[in-house]
Write a protein that holds these residues in place. Structure first.
Motif, PDB file in Angstrom:
ATOM      1  N   LYS A 135      -1.566  -6.239  -7.188  1.00  0.00           N
ATOM      2  CA  LYS A 135      -2.506  -5.026  -7.976  1.00  0.00           C
ATOM      3  C   LYS A 135      -3.630  -4.451  -7.287  1.00  0.00           C
ATOM      4  O   LYS A 135      -3.709  -5.553  -6.622  1.00  0.00           O
ATOM      5  N   VAL A 136      -4.365  -3.822  -8.290  1.00  0.00           N
ATOM      6  CA  VAL A 136      -5.313  -3.085  -8.128  1.00  0.00           C
ATOM      7  C   VAL A 136      -6.914  -4.047  -7.386  1.00  0.00           C
ATOM      8  O   VAL A 136      -7.120  -5.502  -8.856  1.00  0.00           O
ATOM      9  N   VAL A 168      -6.638 -10.930 -16.397  1.00  0.00           N
ATOM     10  CA  VAL A 168      -5.782 -10.319 -17.511  1.00  0.00           C
ATOM     11  C   VAL A 168      -4.020  -9.835 -17.222  1.00  0.00           C
ATOM     12  O   VAL A 168      -3.710 -10.358 -15.523  1.00  0.00           O
ATOM     13  N   LYS A 227       6.176  -6.417 -15.040  1.00  0.00           N
ATOM     14  CA  LYS A 227       6.708  -6.168 -14.713  1.00  0.00           C
ATOM     15  C   LYS A 227       6.925  -4.651 -14.658  1.00  0.00           C
ATOM     16  O   LYS A 227       6.870  -3.481 -13.982  1.00  0.00           O
ATOM     17  N   PHE A 251      -9.798  -1.510 -21.666  1.00  0.00           N
ATOM     18  CA  PHE A 251      -9.587  -0.414 -20.334  1.00  0.00           C
ATOM     19  C   PHE A 251      -7.807   0.074 -20.331  1.00  0.00           C
ATOM     20  O   PHE A 251      -7.641  -1.202 -20.025  1.00  0.00           O
ATOM     21  N   TYR A 256      -5.617   2.251 -17.388  1.00  0.00           N
ATOM     22  CA  TYR A 256      -5.404   2.995 -16.600  1.00  0.00           C
ATOM     23  C   TYR A 256      -3.754   3.109 -16.438  1.00  0.00           C
ATOM     24  O   TYR A 256      -2.935   2.513 -16.968  1.00  0.00           O
ATOM     25  N   GLN A 307      -1.113   5.664 -13.779  1.00  0.00           N
ATOM     26  CA  GLN A 307      -1.158   6.342 -12.762  1.00  0.00           C
ATOM     27  C   GLN A 307       0.510   7.111 -12.989  1.00  0.00           C
ATOM     28  O   GLN A 307       1.520   6.364 -12.885  1.00  0.00           O
ATOM     29  N   TYR A 343      -1.742  -0.106 -16.246  1.00  0.00           N
ATOM     30  CA  TYR A 343      -2.352  -1.107 -15.812  1.00  0.00           C
ATOM     31  C   TYR A 343      -3.467  -0.858 -16.589  1.00  0.00           C
ATOM     32  O   TYR A 343      -4.537  -0.410 -17.174  1.00  0.00           O
ATOM     33  N   GLN A 371     -17.709  -5.001 -13.744  1.00  0.00           N
ATOM     34  CA  GLN A 371     -17.102  -4.488 -13.221  1.00  0.00           C
ATOM     35  C   GLN A 371     -15.206  -4.526 -14.042  1.00  0.00           C
ATOM     36  O   GLN A 371     -15.461  -5.645 -15.296  1.00  0.00           O
ATOM     37  N   LEU A 372     -14.379  -3.958 -13.838  1.00  0.00           N
ATOM     38  CA  LEU A 372     -13.035  -3.535 -13.526  1.00  0.00           C
ATOM     39  C   LEU A 372     -12.969  -4.591 -13.220  1.00  0.00           C
ATOM     40  O   LEU A 372     -12.312  -5.373 -11.967  1.00  0.00           O
ATOM     41  N   TRP A 411      -9.002  -5.754 -12.745  1.00  0.00           N
ATOM     42  CA  TRP A 411      -7.871  -5.466 -13.162  1.00  0.00           C
ATOM     43  C   TRP A 411      -5.767  -5.920 -13.771  1.00  0.00           C
ATOM     44  O   TRP A 411      -5.859  -7.361 -13.054  1.00  0.00           O
ATOM     45  N   GLY A 412      -5.620  -5.969 -14.329  1.00  0.00           N
ATOM     46  CA  GLY A 412      -3.836  -6.191 -14.716  1.00  0.00           C
ATOM     47  C   GLY A 412      -2.907  -6.052 -13.141  1.00  0.00           C
ATOM     48  O   GLY A 412      -3.357  -5.506 -12.689  1.00  0.00           O
ATOM     49  N   ALA A 413      -1.622  -6.936 -12.923  1.00  0.00           N
ATOM     50  CA  ALA A 413      -0.563  -6.396 -11.997  1.00  0.00           C
ATOM     51  C   ALA A 413      -0.011  -4.665 -12.419  1.00  0.00           C
ATOM     52  O   ALA A 413       0.787  -4.305 -11.815  1.00  0.00           O
TER      53      ALA A 413
END
Lengths: 115, 111
Positions: free
Chosen positions: A42-43, B4, B9, B34, B36, B38, B86, B98-99, B101-103
């Motif tokens: 993950k990020v 989160v 996957k 949010f 996001y 990519q 994401y 801050q954000l 992030w999920g995987a």
């Protein structure tokens, strides 16, 4: 439309070497961020930067990491002595302000490979 | 701890079929949420945010506080929707925003 840019797009380095990853945030943005994404994972948030100082950093951002805004446009991430596990995609982001109303705009990333 | 979860996957559906990408969060406060996206060989970009109550590219996401979920939905998937998605709650931690992030979920739309 303005974009966040990052250089280089790819960086290969030997373990123990120093690397500097560069970012040019969007010009009227005040908040800057570095994230990393290890391949297949993950990020992860590394650090946020505002008003020429770090405002928040994660556990990943240890003493080997530093950030700097050396001039009015660049925002850099330095890794002093790279380790194999530093291999990842590093994303820079910027936002005009901070909070739920604000969008973080991401750069294309720098892929770092530590050998 | 703030977390989160994106349980899938990989999600593969046929063009024209409905899509739902799941996101569950655990956070003691009221996060702003949010999504996001990519696309291949492109940068991460904001798709939509809960606070705006918007629909972008046909996608919507409803915050369900009872289930602590923020699933992303689209009634009819298009091939150009293939991308990594994401979920990223924005949370306040130690007075800083801050954000988290999920995987990520890789969405593949089959023709």
């Amino acid at each position: 439309e303005p974009e966040v840019t990052q250089t280089p797009s790819h960086q290969v380095t030997q373990m123990g070497q120093e690397v500097i990853l560069r970012c040019v945030p969007i010009s009227n943005h005040l908040y800057f961020y570095w994230y990393r994404q290890i391949l297949g994972q993950k990020v992860e948030f590394l650090v946020s930067f505002y008003n020429n100082e770090i405002s928040e950093k994660s556990e990943i951002f240890d003493d080997q990491f530093s950030v700097e805004r050396p001039d009015g446009s660049n925002f850099t991430l330095k890794i002093r002595s790279t380790k194999l596990e530093d291999s990842a995609m590093y994303f820079c982001a910027s936002s005009r302000n901070v909070g739920p109303q604000e969008t973080q705009y991401f750069g294309p990333g720098t892929r770092l490979l530590v050998l | 701890a703030q977390r989160v979860t994106q349980p899938e996957k990989l999600l593969s559906v046929f063009k024209g079929a409905p899509v739902e990408l799941k996101c569950n969060y655990s956070y003691s406060g009221s996060p702003e949420l949010f999504w996001y996206v990519q696309y291949s060989r492109q940068r991460l970009q904001l798709l939509l945010r809960h606070i705006s109550r918007e629909s972008i590219k046909g996608f919507t996401a409803d915050l369900n506080k009872g289930e602590t979920s923020f699933h992303l939905k689209k009634p009819f998937a298009q091939e150009e929707d293939s991308a990594m998605y994401y979920c990223a709650p924005g949370v306040v931690m130690d007075s800083n925003y801050q954000l988290i992030w999920g995987a990520g979920t890789k969405l593949i739309i089959k023709p």
